[in-house]
Design a protein around this motif. Structure first.
Motif: not given
Length: 170
Positions: A45, A48-49, A123
């Motif tokens: 994640w 992506e964050l 996420l």
């Protein structure tokens, strides 16, 4: 300080806070990635964050960049023109920026609405929160461009970008 100046300052402060929080989130996500890769178990994640935080950083920072002159300008020729021509070109540029951003806003909102039906793979976040960055980018860019046009037409400013607070003179 006039009420209009206070409102503009409040908008600037909110945009700076948004950019600062997005940058902080970006730093944290990258730190988690680096530490995770060193230990051999980087959370999926974090990648992506990092991208989402960067999108919000750009969305909050674009209007501020227009205000401070940190966007790319090709003003070598235009600022050396005679008389009021530089002022007129700055006004046209700000009006064109505002017009284009305002024209694109409804389309960006439609793009945001499409994200309701999608979620991010790592996420699980509704993509409308991510797609909203395009709308926010255009809205803030339009707002700061409109504020420049109004300030120029009322004589409050000449349309030249503000110097960044910490920018050294070159």
């Amino acid at each position: 300080m006039k009420a209009a100046e206070r409102i503009i300052q409040a908008i600037v402060v909110l945009a700076r806070i948004g950019a600062g929080l997005a940058f902080l989130l970006l730093i944290i996500a990258v730190l988690v990635q680096v530490v995770g890769r060193t230990t051999g178990n980087s959370p999926v994640w974090s990648e992506e964050l990092t991208r989402f935080a960067l999108l919000y950083l750009v969305a909050f920072g674009a209007g501020l960049s227009l205000r401070t002159g940190d966007m790319v300008n090709v003003d070598v020729i235009s600022e050396n023109l005679p008389g009021k021509l530089p002022w007129i070109l700055r006004l046209i540029s700000a009006a064109a920026t505002a017009g284009l951003a305002l024209y694109l806003l409804p389309h960006a909102w439609r793009f945001t609405a499409i994200g309701q039906m999608q979620s991010s793979p790592a996420l699980g976040l509704k993509m409308s929160y991510v797609h909203f960055t395009v709308f926010l980018f255009l809205a803030l860019l339009a707002l700061f461009a409109v504020l420049r046009v109004i300030a120029m037409l009322t004589g409050a400013e000449d349309g030249k970008p503000e110097k960044a607070l910490d920018a050294p003179e070159i």
